[in-house]
Design an enzyme around this catalytic site. Structure first.
Site, PDB file in Angstrom:
ATOM      1  N   SER A  10      32.041  46.665  34.127  1.00 22.79           N
ATOM      2  CA  SER A  10      31.998  45.554  35.069  1.00 22.79           C
ATOM      3  C   SER A  10      31.488  46.018  36.423  1.00 22.79           C
ATOM      4  CB  SER A  10      33.396  44.954  35.247  1.00 22.79           C
ATOM      5  OG  SER A  10      33.382  44.093  36.366  1.00 22.79           O
ATOM      6  N   HIS A  35      28.842  43.980  32.282  1.00 24.94           N
ATOM      7  CA  HIS A  35      29.698  42.820  32.538  1.00 24.94           C
ATOM      8  C   HIS A  35      29.494  42.365  33.980  1.00 24.94           C
ATOM      9  CE1 HIS A  35      33.214  40.302  31.632  1.00 24.94           C
ATOM     10  NE2 HIS A  35      33.635  40.571  32.847  1.00 24.94           N
ATOM     11  N   ASP A  37      30.587  39.652  36.773  1.00 30.46           N
ATOM     12  CA  ASP A  37      31.646  38.716  37.148  1.00 30.46           C
ATOM     13  C   ASP A  37      31.196  37.780  38.258  1.00 30.46           C
ATOM     14  OD1 ASP A  37      33.990  39.503  35.564  1.00 30.46           O
ATOM     15  OD2 ASP A  37      33.818  41.414  36.625  1.00 30.46           O
ATOM     16  N   MET A  39      32.278  34.751  40.649  1.00 25.34           N
ATOM     17  CA  MET A  39      33.491  34.089  41.164  1.00 25.34           C
ATOM     18  C   MET A  39      33.119  33.116  42.258  1.00 25.34           C
ATOM     19  SD  MET A  39      35.930  37.383  41.586  1.00 25.34           S
ATOM     20  CE  MET A  39      36.227  38.522  40.232  1.00 25.34           C
ATOM     21  N   HIS A  68      30.294  36.702  33.004  1.00 23.36           N
ATOM     22  CA  HIS A  68      31.639  36.117  32.965  1.00 23.36           C
ATOM     23  C   HIS A  68      31.772  35.153  34.142  1.00 23.36           C
ATOM     24  CE1 HIS A  68      36.266  36.975  33.444  1.00 23.36           C
ATOM     25  NE2 HIS A  68      36.022  35.736  33.080  1.00 23.36           N
ATOM     26  N   MET A  70      33.664  32.835  36.375  1.00 24.55           N
ATOM     27  CA  MET A  70      34.979  32.387  36.847  1.00 24.55           C
ATOM     28  C   MET A  70      34.716  31.299  37.881  1.00 24.55           C
ATOM     29  SD  MET A  70      36.784  36.108  37.000  1.00 24.55           S
ATOM     30  CE  MET A  70      35.204  36.960  36.930  1.00 24.55           C
ATOM     31  N   MET A 139      41.758  37.396  28.727  1.00 22.03           N
ATOM     32  CA  MET A 139      41.967  38.073  30.014  1.00 22.03           C
ATOM     33  C   MET A 139      43.257  38.895  29.940  1.00 22.03           C
ATOM     34  SD  MET A 139      39.420  37.563  32.043  1.00 22.03           S
ATOM     35  CE  MET A 139      40.156  38.490  33.397  1.00 22.03           C
ATOM     36  N   ASP A 177      39.484  42.122  29.204  1.00 21.74           N
ATOM     37  CA  ASP A 177      38.968  42.313  30.555  1.00 21.74           C
ATOM     38  C   ASP A 177      40.132  42.399  31.538  1.00 21.74           C
ATOM     39  OD1 ASP A 177      37.541  42.281  32.907  1.00 21.74           O
ATOM     40  OD2 ASP A 177      36.765  40.239  32.674  1.00 21.74           O
TER      41      ASP A 177
HETATM   42  C1  DX5 Z   1      38.586  40.338  36.953  1.00 25.85           C
HETATM   43  C2  DX5 Z   1      37.219  40.567  36.385  1.00 25.85           C
HETATM   44  C3  DX5 Z   1      37.082  41.875  35.703  1.00 25.85           C
HETATM   45  C4  DX5 Z   1      37.238  43.081  36.606  1.00 25.85           C
HETATM   46  C5  DX5 Z   1      37.852  44.177  35.791  1.00 25.85           C
HETATM   47  O1  DX5 Z   1      38.728  39.010  37.318  1.00 25.85           O
HETATM   48  O2  DX5 Z   1      36.930  39.561  35.427  1.00 25.85           O
HETATM   49  O3  DX5 Z   1      35.876  41.953  34.965  1.00 25.85           O
HETATM   50  O4  DX5 Z   1      36.012  43.513  37.139  1.00 25.85           O
HETATM   51  O5  DX5 Z   1      38.129  45.244  36.612  1.00 25.85           O
HETATM   52  P1  DX5 Z   1      39.100  46.436  36.185  1.00 25.85           P
HETATM   53  O6  DX5 Z   1      38.539  47.053  34.933  1.00 25.85           O
HETATM   54  O7  DX5 Z   1      39.052  47.339  37.362  1.00 25.85           O
HETATM   55  O8  DX5 Z   1      40.463  45.845  35.944  1.00 25.85           O
HETATM   56 ZN    ZN Z   2      35.234  39.844  34.002  1.00 25.38          ZN
END
Ligand code: DX5
Ligand code: ZN
Length: 223
Positions: A10, A35, A37, A39, A68, A70, A139, A177
């Site tokens: 990620s 990955h 993310d 947000m 991903h 969010m 999650m 994740d």
């Molecule tokens: C959290 C993200 C993850 C995050 C994971 O909301 O969706 O993908 O980057 O990070 P680690 O592996 O550090 O928990």
């Molecule tokens: Zn993620």
């Protein structure tokens, strides 16, 4: 039979001032996915990045982009993320009004569709969509931030999701994740996950070494 084990680092935990270089490093070290993310500051408290960043890194690598989302009402942006370079688009069950339509939309653009569930959402809620899914993201922390600890109750949820797919003769991927490290990866793999996201455990410190350690943890499950 089990699905191949895939590592999806990620980039949320990457150093954004040298993002392109770090992506090259995880790719060279043998990660299959990246990955990404996204947000929106509404579905989750924080804001990360969006289409322009994805389009820009798309030019530097052929690695699979595992996006991903969010974000609230993801149906608004599926086309744009596909255009920016996503290969797989995962959205949250809690954020979409008509999850089935969102999955169809992703497929109509030739992309792989993933559905994600937050830690408090019953796994059973995904059953109506199970046969359409390429991947379920369970999650293992509350979405929104990297660097959190794995929630132990997740293990049973992963097991339940794998049971649901197996009972229906489906071989969908199960992604996990949040809080995954080389030390606890065996827990989620044993429960039935096969796509492993890791942010801090890959990007903090020596990337090559971190990928190697993660691979070592996978090895026992790849026989
Ligand atoms: C959290 C993200 C993850 C995050 C994971 O909301 O969706 O993908 O980057 O990070 P680690 O592996 O550090 O928990
Ligand atoms: Zn993620």
């Amino acid at each position: 039979m089990r699905n191949n084990i895939i590592l999806s680092p990620s980039i949320l935990a990457a150093d954004f001032s040298i993002l392109g270089k770090q992506i090259k490093e995880v790719e060279a070290a043998g990660a299959e996915y990246l990955h990404i993310d996204v947000m929106d500051g509404s579905f989750v408290p924080s804001i990360s990045f969006g289409m322009p960043v994805i389009a820009s890194i798309r030019k530097t690598t052929d690695i699979v982009f595992d996006v991903h989302l969010m974000i609230e009402r993801p149906e608004r942006y599926i086309e744009e993320f596909a255009k920016a370079g996503a290969d797989s688009i995962t959205f949250h069950l809690e954020a979409a009004k008509e999850p089935g339509n969102v999955i169809d939309k992703i497929h109509s653009l030739g992309k792989r569709a993933g559905l994600s569930v937050k830690p408090a959402t019953p796994i059973a809620d995904m059953v109506p969509y199970a046969d359409k899914l390429d991947m379920l993201l369970v999650m293992t922390v509350e979405p929104g931030f990297g660097g959190q600890a794995y929630i132990p109750e997740s293990t049973e949820r992963i097991r339940e999701a794998r049971r649901i797919f197996t009972e229906r003769g489906l071989a969908a991927d199960i992604q996990v994740d949040g809080g995954i490290t080389a030390d606890n990866a065996h827990v989620v793999l044993e429960a039935g996950a096969n796509v492993i996201v890791a942010g801090s455990a890959i990007f903090k410190g020596d990337i090559r070494e971190n990928v190697k350690n993660m691979r070592k943890a996978f090895a026992a499950f790849e026989k």
